[in-house]
Design a protein around this motif. Structure first.
Motif, mmCIF file in Angstrom:
data_model
loop_
_atom_site.group_PDB
_atom_site.id
_atom_site.type_symbol
_atom_site.label_atom_id
_atom_site.label_comp_id
_atom_site.label_asym_id
_atom_site.label_seq_id
_atom_site.Cartn_x
_atom_site.Cartn_y
_atom_site.Cartn_z
ATOM 1 N N PRO A 90 0.838 -1.211 0.000
ATOM 2 C CA PRO A 90 0.000 0.000 0.000
ATOM 3 C C PRO A 90 0.872 1.261 0.000
ATOM 4 O O PRO A 90 1.830 1.365 0.774
ATOM 5 N N PRO A 113 -6.310 -8.749 -8.916
ATOM 6 C CA PRO A 113 -6.961 -7.471 -8.591
ATOM 7 C C PRO A 113 -5.997 -6.382 -8.124
ATOM 8 O O PRO A 113 -4.964 -6.657 -7.528
ATOM 9 N N TRP A 115 -6.154 -2.891 -5.736
ATOM 10 C CA TRP A 115 -6.951 -2.329 -4.647
ATOM 11 C C TRP A 115 -6.701 -0.833 -4.530
ATOM 12 O O TRP A 115 -5.571 -0.368 -4.698
ATOM 13 N N GLU A 117 -7.951 2.459 -1.847
ATOM 14 C CA GLU A 117 -8.723 2.924 -0.689
ATOM 15 C C GLU A 117 -9.402 4.213 -1.108
ATOM 16 O O GLU A 117 -8.732 5.193 -1.447
ATOM 17 N N ASN A 118 -10.738 4.221 -1.095
ATOM 18 C CA ASN A 118 -11.448 5.415 -1.559
ATOM 19 C C ASN A 118 -11.389 6.531 -0.507
ATOM 20 O O ASN A 118 -10.780 6.367 0.558
ATOM 21 N N SER A 123 -11.728 -0.009 1.267
ATOM 22 C CA SER A 123 -10.915 -0.692 0.269
ATOM 23 C C SER A 123 -11.805 -1.262 -0.831
ATOM 24 O O SER A 123 -12.768 -1.970 -0.558
ATOM 25 N N CYS A 124 -11.456 -0.930 -2.073
ATOM 26 C CA CYS A 124 -12.211 -1.373 -3.253
ATOM 27 C C CYS A 124 -11.265 -2.144 -4.155
ATOM 28 O O CYS A 124 -10.160 -1.684 -4.425
ATOM 29 N N SER A 125 -11.680 -3.313 -4.640
ATOM 30 C CA SER A 125 -10.838 -4.069 -5.571
ATOM 31 C C SER A 125 -11.407 -3.951 -6.972
ATOM 32 O O SER A 125 -12.618 -3.836 -7.166
ATOM 33 N N HIS A 143 -3.092 2.784 -2.813
ATOM 34 C CA HIS A 143 -3.398 1.681 -3.714
ATOM 35 C C HIS A 143 -2.330 0.602 -3.566
ATOM 36 O O HIS A 143 -1.219 0.861 -3.112
ATOM 37 N N TRP A 144 -2.698 -0.644 -3.958
ATOM 38 C CA TRP A 144 -1.802 -1.771 -3.753
ATOM 39 C C TRP A 144 -2.292 -2.997 -4.517
ATOM 40 O O TRP A 144 -3.384 -3.013 -5.056
ATOM 41 N N ARG A 145 -1.466 -4.018 -4.492
ATOM 42 C CA ARG A 145 -1.835 -5.355 -4.964
ATOM 43 C C ARG A 145 -1.350 -6.343 -3.917
ATOM 44 O O ARG A 145 -0.182 -6.289 -3.508
ATOM 45 N N GLU A 146 -2.231 -7.219 -3.503
ATOM 46 C CA GLU A 146 -1.859 -8.251 -2.534
ATOM 47 C C GLU A 146 -0.935 -9.256 -3.208
ATOM 48 O O GLU A 146 -0.731 -9.215 -4.421
#
Length: 180
Positions: A90, A113, A115, A117-118, A123-125, A143-146
């Protein structure tokens, strides 16, 4: 106020046909080009200001302006090949990435996906099929990717700044590395 201005992000399905870009990306990866010592996502391979992606950055500028409702300058493109086990922690982007369009080029297996954070800290994917883009305020939204369990993934990031904004001096990004 458009959807991008209201939310700080906008999903754009089918922004481009990826075939030419995906073939080019596969070729430069197979030739061993790119930065394999990528610091933001260790184990991935990155391509800063690769010529074809710089042309895409410029070509899509009017469309990105239309979707965002903003007058923009281009800053730089960055393409990345993610691999199994890679993770994008993130983060918020640096100044030259005030407006980011992350564009899916292709996947080895399933869609991985992204991700965001709005503004309400939810958190929105988003699942981006090849050619889809997520345009978002990279400086503002985390924003990020797991961890990648889906297979190799090719992505290009197109970065812009507002012409009359705080970061207008970052137009055409003069750095030698995207992480300076």
């Amino acid at each position: 106020m458009n959807e991008f201005q209201q939310n700080g992000f906008l999903l754009v399905p089918g922004l481009i046909n990826t075939s030419e870009y995906d073939r080019f990306f596969e070729k430069i990866v197979s030739l061993g080009r790119g930065d394999s010592e990528e610091t933001q996502v260790p184990g991935s391979t990155g391509f800063y200001k690769e010529v074809l992606f710089e042309k895409l950055l410029e070509h899509l500028l009017p469309k990105i302006e239309q979707y965002t409702g903003l007058a923009l300058y281009k800053t730089y493109s960055y393409a990345r090949r993610y691999r199994i086990g890679n993770e994008l922690k993130p983060h918020r982007d640096r100044e030259a990435c005030e407006i980011t369009a992350t564009l899916a080029l292709g996947y080895e297996n399933d869609i991985w996906p992204i991700w965001v954070e709005n503004r309400e800290k939810v958190s929105c994917s988003f699942l981006l099929s090849p050619g889809d883009a997520l345009i978002f305020r990279g400086r503002e939204l985390v924003h990020w990717r797991e961890k990648n369990r889906f297979g190799a993934c090719s992505q290009v990031f197109l970065h812009y700044v507002e012409r009359n904004g705080l970061y207008a001096d970052y137009r055409d990004d003069r750095y030698e590395s995207p992480f300076e």
